[in-house]
Design a protein around this motif. Structure first.
Motif, PDB file in Angstrom:
ATOM      1  N   ILE A 179       0.826  -1.207   0.000  1.00 37.44           N
ATOM      2  CA  ILE A 179       0.000   0.000   0.000  1.00 37.44           C
ATOM      3  C   ILE A 179       0.863   1.261   0.000  1.00 37.44           C
ATOM      4  N   SER A 180       2.010   1.212   0.665  1.00 38.55           N
ATOM      5  CA  SER A 180       2.875   2.390   0.759  1.00 38.55           C
ATOM      6  C   SER A 180       3.436   2.824  -0.589  1.00 38.55           C
ATOM      7  N   THR A 181       3.414   1.937  -1.576  1.00 42.68           N
ATOM      8  CA  THR A 181       3.967   2.272  -2.889  1.00 42.68           C
ATOM      9  C   THR A 181       2.906   2.809  -3.854  1.00 42.68           C
ATOM     10  N   LEU A 182       1.658   2.849  -3.430  1.00 42.56           N
ATOM     11  CA  LEU A 182       0.578   3.286  -4.308  1.00 42.56           C
ATOM     12  C   LEU A 182       0.339   4.784  -4.182  1.00 42.56           C
ATOM     13  N   SER A 183      -0.085   5.395  -5.258  1.00 45.08           N
ATOM     14  CA  SER A 183      -0.453   6.805  -5.234  1.00 45.08           C
ATOM     15  C   SER A 183      -1.805   6.963  -4.548  1.00 45.08           C
ATOM     16  N   GLY A 184      -2.194   8.208  -4.284  1.00 45.31           N
ATOM     17  CA  GLY A 184      -3.489   8.457  -3.660  1.00 45.31           C
ATOM     18  C   GLY A 184      -4.638   7.921  -4.489  1.00 45.31           C
ATOM     19  N   GLY A 185      -4.573   8.141  -5.802  1.00 45.40           N
ATOM     20  CA  GLY A 185      -5.620   7.648  -6.676  1.00 45.40           C
ATOM     21  C   GLY A 185      -5.689   6.131  -6.706  1.00 45.40           C
ATOM     22  N   GLN A 186      -4.517   5.482  -6.669  1.00 38.71           N
ATOM     23  CA  GLN A 186      -4.480   4.019  -6.665  1.00 38.71           C
ATOM     24  C   GLN A 186      -5.028   3.462  -5.353  1.00 38.71           C
ATOM     25  N   LYS A 187      -4.707   4.123  -4.240  1.00 34.88           N
ATOM     26  CA  LYS A 187      -5.259   3.697  -2.951  1.00 34.88           C
ATOM     27  C   LYS A 187      -6.782   3.810  -2.969  1.00 34.88           C
ATOM     28  N   GLN A 188      -7.276   4.866  -3.584  1.00 34.89           N
ATOM     29  CA  GLN A 188      -8.722   5.046  -3.660  1.00 34.89           C
ATOM     30  C   GLN A 188      -9.368   3.936  -4.481  1.00 34.89           C
ATOM     31  N   ARG A 189      -8.688   3.514  -5.535  1.00 33.65           N
ATOM     32  CA  ARG A 189      -9.212   2.419  -6.354  1.00 33.65           C
ATOM     33  C   ARG A 189      -9.243   1.111  -5.560  1.00 33.65           C
ATOM     34  N   VAL A 190      -8.209   0.867  -4.755  1.00 34.10           N
ATOM     35  CA  VAL A 190      -8.189  -0.334  -3.916  1.00 34.10           C
ATOM     36  C   VAL A 190      -9.352  -0.291  -2.921  1.00 34.10           C
ATOM     37  N   ALA A 191      -9.591   0.877  -2.344  1.00 32.21           N
ATOM     38  CA  ALA A 191     -10.689   1.026  -1.387  1.00 32.21           C
ATOM     39  C   ALA A 191     -12.035   0.768  -2.052  1.00 32.21           C
ATOM     40  N   ILE A 192     -12.187   1.223  -3.289  1.00 32.92           N
ATOM     41  CA  ILE A 192     -13.426   0.983  -4.035  1.00 32.92           C
ATOM     42  C   ILE A 192     -13.595  -0.511  -4.299  1.00 32.92           C
ATOM     43  N   ALA A 193     -12.516  -1.160  -4.735  1.00 33.07           N
ATOM     44  CA  ALA A 193     -12.581  -2.601  -5.002  1.00 33.07           C
ATOM     45  C   ALA A 193     -12.938  -3.374  -3.740  1.00 33.07           C
ATOM     46  N   ARG A 194     -12.353  -2.998  -2.622  1.00 29.83           N
ATOM     47  CA  ARG A 194     -12.654  -3.681  -1.358  1.00 29.83           C
ATOM     48  C   ARG A 194     -14.124  -3.513  -0.974  1.00 29.83           C
ATOM     49  N   ALA A 195     -14.667  -2.315  -1.170  1.00 30.57           N
ATOM     50  CA  ALA A 195     -16.059  -2.064  -0.822  1.00 30.57           C
ATOM     51  C   ALA A 195     -17.023  -2.869  -1.684  1.00 30.57           C
ATOM     52  N   LEU A 196     -16.602  -3.205  -2.897  1.00 27.85           N
ATOM     53  CA  LEU A 196     -17.448  -3.962  -3.816  1.00 27.85           C
ATOM     54  C   LEU A 196     -17.293  -5.472  -3.661  1.00 27.85           C
ATOM     55  N   ALA A 197     -16.340  -5.904  -2.869  1.00 29.61           N
ATOM     56  CA  ALA A 197     -15.957  -7.320  -2.826  1.00 29.61           C
ATOM     57  C   ALA A 197     -17.124  -8.253  -2.523  1.00 29.61           C
ATOM     58  N   CYS A 198     -17.968  -7.883  -1.585  1.00 26.55           N
ATOM     59  CA  CYS A 198     -19.054  -8.767  -1.146  1.00 26.55           C
ATOM     60  C   CYS A 198     -20.372  -8.483  -1.861  1.00 26.55           C
ATOM     61  N   ASN A 199     -20.317  -7.761  -2.970  1.00 26.38           N
ATOM     62  CA  ASN A 199     -21.533  -7.412  -3.706  1.00 26.38           C
ATOM     63  C   ASN A 199     -22.583  -6.791  -2.781  1.00 26.38           C
ATOM     64  N   PRO A 200     -22.275  -5.645  -2.180  1.00 29.99           N
ATOM     65  CA  PRO A 200     -23.172  -5.068  -1.179  1.00 29.99           C
ATOM     66  C   PRO A 200     -24.515  -4.636  -1.761  1.00 29.99           C
ATOM     67  N   ASP A 201     -25.544  -4.691  -0.905  1.00 29.58           N
ATOM     68  CA  ASP A 201     -26.856  -4.187  -1.297  1.00 29.58           C
ATOM     69  C   ASP A 201     -26.816  -2.678  -1.467  1.00 29.58           C
ATOM     70  N   ILE A 202     -26.031  -2.023  -0.617  1.00 27.16           N
ATOM     71  CA  ILE A 202     -25.931  -0.562  -0.596  1.00 27.16           C
ATOM     72  C   ILE A 202     -24.468  -0.190  -0.519  1.00 27.16           C
ATOM     73  N   LEU A 203     -24.075   0.794  -1.307  1.00 30.82           N
ATOM     74  CA  LEU A 203     -22.695   1.258  -1.286  1.00 30.82           C
ATOM     75  C   LEU A 203     -22.671   2.720  -0.872  1.00 30.82           C
ATOM     76  N   PHE A 204     -22.016   3.003   0.249  1.00 34.41           N
ATOM     77  CA  PHE A 204     -21.870   4.368   0.745  1.00 34.41           C
ATOM     78  C   PHE A 204     -20.470   4.866   0.420  1.00 34.41           C
ATOM     79  N   CYS A 205     -20.390   6.088  -0.054  1.00 33.55           N
ATOM     80  CA  CYS A 205     -19.104   6.624  -0.490  1.00 33.55           C
ATOM     81  C   CYS A 205     -18.905   8.028   0.047  1.00 33.55           C
ATOM     82  N   ASP A 206     -17.763   8.257   0.663  1.00 35.94           N
ATOM     83  CA  ASP A 206     -17.423   9.581   1.173  1.00 35.94           C
ATOM     84  C   ASP A 206     -16.342  10.174   0.282  1.00 35.94           C
TER      85      ASP A 206
END
Length: 222
Positions: A179-206
């Protein structure tokens, strides 16, 4: 049901038409920390007779909010910096309990669940945090895999799902990257992928796409 909360801060005067036009499917909720909005339909809401409230000492971060959003929409909450948008999203997403008021998912009250019930409900909700909240001890792929691991998903399924999501967010070749080698935008993409992992009914985004270019944003939203 799949909802997308996008909270955006702004300074000065800004009209609804100027914000989120490419993203939201309904007029965004302009939030100043005090006002209320209600729309009929299948919804998440703080009941208007028991308005949602949250205070931190003398600071009233959320003060009597009633908000209802129909299902299957991308919806935006917009307001000035410090208005309480992130607190509002944290309350609705069950990360914090309100001091007063109620939160309902599809007409079922969810803010008063027991600890076990709350854990089960949270597994059906995805959250993308403004500051990513990634595990520094895990690489990109392991961060995406985490929510699947804690619900006991078989390893083969985890590997396939992680590969699919990293491809979706444009990081197919960065799964083993610390994670320390990723840019801010890349970290954000990882966070998005993690939030989608379980196919959530609802996705909240800040402010979940604030560090992404428009092409990547639209790719993820589609």
């Amino acid at each position: 049901m799949f909802l997308f909360y996008q909270t955006i801060s702004f300074y000065g005067t800004l009209s609804k038409a100027d914000i989120l036009a490419p993203l939201v499917q309904e007029p965004p909720f302009i939030y100043d920390g005090l006002n209320s909005f209600y729309e009929y339909g299948r919804y998440i809401y703080a009941d208007s007779t028991e308005d949602l409230k949250k205070s931190y000492g003398s600071l009233h971060a959320v003060n009597g909010i009633s908000l209802s959003i129909p299902s299957n929409l991308i919806y935006g909450i917009i307001g000035k910096s410090g208005a309480g948008k992130s607190t509002l999203v944290r309350l609705i997403s069950l990360l914090e309990k309100p001091d007063a008021g109620e939160v309902h998912f599809d007409e079922v009250r969810v803010d008063n669940l027991t600890k076990e019930e709350l854990i089960r409900r949270r597994r059906r909700v995805g959250m993308i945090f403004q500051n990513f909240n990634l595990f520094s001890s895990r690489n990109a792929a392991q961060n995406v895999a985490y929510p699947l691991e804690i619900i006991g998903t078989p390893k083969a399924e985890i590997a396939a799902r992680v590969a699919e999501l990293l491809e979706l967010v444009g990081l197919a070749d960065r799964g083993k990257a610390p994670i320390s080698t990723l840019s801010g935008g890349q970290k954000q993409r990882v966070a998005i992928a993690r939030a989608l992992a379980c196919n959530p009914d609802i996705l909240f985004c800040d402010e979940a796409t604030s560090a992404l270019d428009p092409q990547t944003t639209h790719s993820i939203l589609s």
